[in-house]
Design a protein around this motif. Structure first.
Motif, PDB file in Angstrom:
ATOM      1  N   THR A  87       0.865  -1.175   0.000  1.00  0.00           N
ATOM      2  CA  THR A  87       0.000   0.000   0.000  1.00  0.00           C
ATOM      3  C   THR A  87       0.899   1.221   0.000  1.00  0.00           C
ATOM      4  N   ARG A  88       0.559   2.193  -0.842  1.00  0.00           N
ATOM      5  CA  ARG A  88       1.387   3.396  -0.952  1.00  0.00           C
ATOM      6  C   ARG A  88       0.525   4.632  -0.772  1.00  0.00           C
ATOM      7  N   ALA A  89       1.162   5.659  -0.242  1.00  0.00           N
ATOM      8  CA  ALA A  89       0.544   6.977  -0.163  1.00  0.00           C
ATOM      9  C   ALA A  89       1.301   7.888  -1.123  1.00  0.00           C
ATOM     10  N   VAL A  90       0.569   8.562  -1.994  1.00  0.00           N
ATOM     11  CA  VAL A  90       1.173   9.469  -2.959  1.00  0.00           C
ATOM     12  C   VAL A  90       0.728  10.879  -2.589  1.00  0.00           C
ATOM     13  N   ALA A  91       1.690  11.722  -2.212  1.00  0.00           N
ATOM     14  CA  ALA A  91       1.400  13.111  -1.863  1.00  0.00           C
ATOM     15  C   ALA A  91       1.572  13.971  -3.115  1.00  0.00           C
ATOM     16  N   VAL A  92       0.567  14.786  -3.409  1.00  0.00           N
ATOM     17  CA  VAL A  92       0.570  15.605  -4.616  1.00  0.00           C
ATOM     18  C   VAL A  92       0.235  17.041  -4.240  1.00  0.00           C
ATOM     19  N   ARG A  93       0.986  17.982  -4.809  1.00  0.00           N
ATOM     20  CA  ARG A  93       0.672  19.410  -4.660  1.00  0.00           C
ATOM     21  C   ARG A  93       0.286  19.938  -6.033  1.00  0.00           C
ATOM     22  N   LEU A  94      -0.947  20.427  -6.151  1.00  0.00           N
ATOM     23  CA  LEU A  94      -1.453  21.009  -7.386  1.00  0.00           C
ATOM     24  C   LEU A  94      -1.507  22.518  -7.238  1.00  0.00           C
ATOM     25  N   GLU A  95      -1.081  23.201  -8.289  1.00  0.00           N
ATOM     26  CA  GLU A  95      -1.186  24.660  -8.327  1.00  0.00           C
ATOM     27  C   GLU A  95      -2.036  25.038  -9.522  1.00  0.00           C
ATOM     28  N   GLY A  96      -2.937  25.968  -9.311  1.00  0.00           N
ATOM     29  CA  GLY A  96      -3.823  26.396 -10.389  1.00  0.00           C
ATOM     30  C   GLY A  96      -3.121  27.351 -11.325  1.00  0.00           C
ATOM     31  N   ARG A  97      -3.200  27.073 -12.609  1.00  0.00           N
ATOM     32  CA  ARG A  97      -2.663  27.946 -13.656  1.00  0.00           C
ATOM     33  C   ARG A  97      -3.775  28.169 -14.653  1.00  0.00           C
ATOM     34  N   GLY A  98      -4.288  29.381 -14.697  1.00  0.00           N
ATOM     35  CA  GLY A  98      -5.409  29.656 -15.590  1.00  0.00           C
ATOM     36  C   GLY A  98      -6.621  28.860 -15.135  1.00  0.00           C
ATOM     37  N   ASP A  99      -7.161  28.067 -16.028  1.00  0.00           N
ATOM     38  CA  ASP A  99      -8.345  27.278 -15.691  1.00  0.00           C
ATOM     39  C   ASP A  99      -8.028  25.796 -15.519  1.00  0.00           C
ATOM     40  N   ARG A 100      -6.776  25.452 -15.224  1.00  0.00           N
ATOM     41  CA  ARG A 100      -6.402  24.052 -15.057  1.00  0.00           C
ATOM     42  C   ARG A 100      -5.421  23.879 -13.905  1.00  0.00           C
TER      43      ARG A 100
END
Length: 190
Positions: free
Chosen positions: A168-181
């Motif tokens: 079992t794995r945990a994947v940490a993700v940081r998303l930043e908004g650029r425009g509309d995506r």
């Protein structure tokens, strides 16, 4: 297998070596070329070409990395739901590390730094598979849950819990908004 970011390779008729025109046979008609007005030159996708164009004062292409970095963040409500992207990024990242997916398939959703880190990890994983003589196989991945937080306006930090046959794995993700995506600026597998 075609790669998603390769250009189809439109050829310039003046650069091709001169050959006599093909003879039409009853079984196969002569090939027709496209008029020059419909053909277009390939987009400058190589980073060196983009840097040269930027240094010369050309505007950035609409989908280029420079254009995406210059866009201002839009409010959270104008962007799509991040959960499907988080699930696909986490699953795609693990499949890429397993050698079952090409890293270029994730490039459009990753920042430049995150993509470079992914390429380094892929090289290390492929070397480890070569030393142990394991073949690259598509892992069976089941998504357990997604935990999403928004620490700042236009930023999403999430953890995706994934189960495979082995662990079992945990994947940490940081998303930043650029425009509309959304674009992932960091992905870490624990």
């Amino acid at each position: 297998m075609t790669r998603p970011f390769e250009d189809s390779g439109t050829q310039n008729s003046s650069a091709a070596p001169s050959r006599p025109p093909a003879q039409a046979t009853p079984s196969r008609p002569a090939a027709q070329s496209r008029p020059a007005a419909q053909s277009r030159p390939p987009a400058p996708s190589h980073p060196a070409v983009q840097g040269y164009r930027a240094a010369q004062g050309y505007p950035a292409a609409a989908g280029s990395a420079a254009a995406l970095r210059s866009e201002r963040p839009a409010p959270f409500s104008l962007r799509p739901d991040p959960e499907p992207l988080l699930i696909n990024l986490a699953r795609g990242y693990l499949e890429t590390m397993a050698g079952a997916r090409e890293p270029e398939q994730l490039a459009r959703w990753l920042s430049d730094g995150a993509y470079r880190r992914l390429l380094k990890r892929v090289v290390l994983a492929s070397r480890a598979r070569a030393v142990t003589k394991r073949a690259a196989v598509m892992p069976t991945i089941i998504v357990d849950r997604v935990i999403v937080t928004e620490p700042n306006e236009g930023v999403i930090e999430a953890v995706v819990i994934l189960h495979s046959r082995v662990r079992t794995r945990a994947v940490a993700v940081r998303l930043e908004g650029r425009g509309d995506r959304w674009r992932a600026s960091a992905i870490n597998v624990m």
